[in-house]
Design a protein around this motif. Structure first.
Motif, short mmCIF file in Angstrom:
data_model
loop_
_atom_site.label_atom_id
_atom_site.label_comp_id
_atom_site.label_asym_id
_atom_site.label_seq_id
_atom_site.Cartn_x
_atom_site.Cartn_y
_atom_site.Cartn_z
N GLY A 24 -4.56 -7.15 41.77
CA GLY A 24 -5.00 -8.53 41.57
C GLY A 24 -5.78 -8.68 40.28
N GLY A 25 -6.66 -7.73 40.01
CA GLY A 25 -7.43 -7.76 38.76
C GLY A 25 -6.52 -7.64 37.55
N ALA A 26 -5.51 -6.78 37.64
CA ALA A 26 -4.56 -6.63 36.54
C ALA A 26 -3.79 -7.92 36.29
N ALA A 27 -3.38 -8.58 37.36
CA ALA A 27 -2.63 -9.83 37.23
C ALA A 27 -3.48 -10.92 36.60
N VAL A 28 -4.69 -11.08 37.09
CA VAL A 28 -5.58 -12.11 36.55
C VAL A 28 -5.94 -11.80 35.10
N GLY A 29 -6.27 -10.54 34.82
CA GLY A 29 -6.61 -10.14 33.45
C GLY A 29 -5.44 -10.33 32.50
N GLY A 30 -4.23 -10.02 32.96
CA GLY A 30 -3.05 -10.20 32.12
C GLY A 30 -2.81 -11.66 31.77
N VAL A 31 -2.99 -12.53 32.74
CA VAL A 31 -2.82 -13.96 32.49
C VAL A 31 -3.87 -14.46 31.51
N ILE A 32 -5.11 -14.06 31.70
CA ILE A 32 -6.18 -14.48 30.78
C ILE A 32 -5.91 -13.95 29.38
N GLY A 33 -5.54 -12.67 29.28
CA GLY A 33 -5.23 -12.10 27.97
C GLY A 33 -4.06 -12.80 27.29
N HIS A 34 -3.08 -13.17 28.06
CA HIS A 34 -1.89 -13.86 27.53
C HIS A 34 -2.26 -15.24 26.97
N GLU A 35 -3.20 -15.89 27.59
CA GLU A 35 -3.56 -17.26 27.21
C GLU A 35 -4.58 -17.34 26.07
N ILE A 36 -5.18 -16.24 25.68
CA ILE A 36 -6.26 -16.27 24.68
C ILE A 36 -5.83 -16.90 23.36
#
Length: 60
Positions: free
Chosen positions: A43-55
């Protein structure tokens, strides 16, 4: 191991790098917050990946 990780990022765009970094940081954070549970880590990886993608998107 670090060298392998760095060379793997050589052909990536900045957005792809941000996504990978976000996923890695999110996975570590999720694992810490949930005591190492698989669900928390993923879950942390998924949320972090989405945030990183949107930066970078907000800068354009």
């Amino acid at each position: 191991m670090t060298t392998l990780a760095l060379t793997a990022c050589a052909g990536m765009t900045q957005q792809e790098k941000n996504t990978a970094i976000g996923a890695g940081v999110g996975a570590i954070g999720g694992a810490i917050l949930t005591g190492g549970s698989t669900t928390g880590t993923l879950g942390g990886a998924a949320v972090g990946g989405v945030i990183g993608h949107e930066i970078d998107k907000s800068k354009k």
